[in-house]
Design a protein around this motif. Sequence first.
Motif, PDB file in Angstrom:
ATOM      1  N   ARG A 365      -7.456 -59.187 -66.768  1.00  0.00           N
ATOM      2  CA  ARG A 365      -8.377 -58.101 -67.133  1.00  0.00           C
ATOM      3  C   ARG A 365      -7.838 -57.299 -68.320  1.00  0.00           C
ATOM      4  O   ARG A 365      -8.588 -56.935 -69.235  1.00  0.00           O
ATOM      5  N   PHE A 406     -14.827 -54.702 -69.686  1.00  0.00           N
ATOM      6  CA  PHE A 406     -14.360 -54.490 -68.316  1.00  0.00           C
ATOM      7  C   PHE A 406     -15.505 -54.631 -67.312  1.00  0.00           C
ATOM      8  O   PHE A 406     -15.325 -55.199 -66.222  1.00  0.00           O
ATOM      9  N   PHE A 409     -16.228 -58.286 -66.906  1.00  0.00           N
ATOM     10  CA  PHE A 409     -15.154 -58.965 -66.179  1.00  0.00           C
ATOM     11  C   PHE A 409     -15.220 -58.649 -64.688  1.00  0.00           C
ATOM     12  O   PHE A 409     -15.027 -59.549 -63.846  1.00  0.00           O
ATOM     13  N   ASP A 410     -15.472 -57.386 -64.332  1.00  0.00           N
ATOM     14  CA  ASP A 410     -15.534 -57.017 -62.918  1.00  0.00           C
ATOM     15  C   ASP A 410     -16.706 -57.685 -62.211  1.00  0.00           C
ATOM     16  O   ASP A 410     -16.615 -58.028 -61.020  1.00  0.00           O
TER      17      ASP A 410
END
Length: 580
Positions: A365, A406, A409-410
């Motif tokens: 991440r 982010f 990605f989450d």
Amino acid sequence: MASSAAATMAHQMPPMSIPPMPRIRPPRMLKGTPSPNTNPQPPGAVPPNRWWVQGKWRNPASNASKQQSQTQARQVAKALRHETHGLDIYAYRHVRTNQVVYSLTRTLQEGKILKQLVFHGKKTVPAQIRPDMWAPYFSIHFPPTPTGALDGLFAFAKLRELSLQRQLSPPDDLIRVTQEDIDVIKSKLGTPVELQELAARDRLEGRVPKLGEILPKKLHARRLMDQKATSVADAAFVLEWITAGPGPLERLTELAANRVVKHNRRTKRARRRINQIREYEGAEEEKIQDRITLALDKKDPTDKSHLPLSPKALAQMSMDLHGVIDGDRLIEVENVNELREAVQQWESFNEVNSKNLNMELWAKRQYVGREAERKAIQEWFELNDAPMTEQGSVWKDVAEARTAAFSEFDEKEGKTLKVDVSDKEKPDWAENTEVKMFWSDLNDGLFASAWPKNVVHGSLAPFGVAKALPPGRPQMFRGRVVGEVSSKSVHVIGSGADDGWMPKNMAKASAKEPEPWTKPPEEDQDGETGQGRRRDGQEARDTTTDAAAMEAARRDAELQSPGLWGRVRGLFGGRKQHVV
């Protein structure tokens, strides 16, 4: 005969010098070695008017006690600064050269300032710092939170780096001769007629530089040392950088997770070494806290191993740290209690450890976020030459790119933290990003093209003051005790002019503002305003009243006057007769 010859021979021989005996010094005592000077105070009765100093009961007026008192005062002041280290940045400007230096304390420290001065030629770096040549320029104050301290240290480092980079690797247009420079140099050589005579005699060659060439040595040094405008632009750039970064809570979580990942990658030997370092740091932290208690807590009457702080030391700490003097201690020291509460809230909220963190997913991440930031910076500078323009700044684009990366990605990979902290109560300072800036002249803030929205500007107090608790009931300001001013110094940079520490009547000198504009009164058809008519009528009434009063006073004086013969009788002791 032989005896006399032997006696004279001894006097005729030159004296032989004896080589000096080398001085054998005792070996240096290593740190932590037991010594009689470090023996603790023995139990039992305490002798009157004696203090336990260097392993003996000594008089407080002795040299050893005085030296111990000075050392203790320095240690306490340094420990208190350590408690709020990084929350405040103070900028000083040289009154002649416009050099700007940065400090983490309100007072100039020579060892810290001389390191920031770059050598540009002869007499550009002084041998020592003269406090009267450095004036407060501006100050930056971050919120009293763990994130605020990190942001302050980051800003302090970047401001110094930008200042050094601009002096060692200046832009080309800064060190080139312009037409304005040529005009200034010519004006110093003489009048236009004298310049024509010098040109006719070919005496101007080498004395007037050509347009576009490198500046002469002295002018080059003067141009690079002038940082009055560039330091303000650097401050705006760095604060925009910090504002566009992650929030306070997110940054602390990221820092804690990076520490866990880094510690997990260490070998056993490295972990043992780190644990030893942590133990040493813990012992040093205990020493610092013990020294802080000497200034903040009440003294134990049976403890004679710590001398009381002198009034001079307390006044200096009160100016520097904004604490109110209460006898032989300080109370209400600025930001100390707030920072301790913020640290406790973070420790209760933090759930990041080696068991709750997916380290591989966290590393992936972080890599995705850095790549998004790098691409955003590259795209910005492909279109713009400066990091900040009227349309926006590079850091806003970087923040948007990082947030989008982010979030994506989450959604794909899931959460990196195995424990759900969304239900936990966030600290009070989780959304506090306000930064305060105080200026000696508010117009200097215009050197920057734009400022972040979370920066609040104000006026800087003209000097620093120390406060002591009044004998009566103490006054309160915003829930804090406010003492009376006991001393002041122009060599200590002040606080905000309206933050409650500096009295308003003393801060007026630095907060002179023009009178607010008021709308002029409207005119009627005759070209006269109603206010003017009222003023004229009032003046007429005042004139009539004054004339009547003067006439009445003249009549009273004539009636009460004793006349010529009355004054003559008064000279000879007779009673004055009033004419009725």
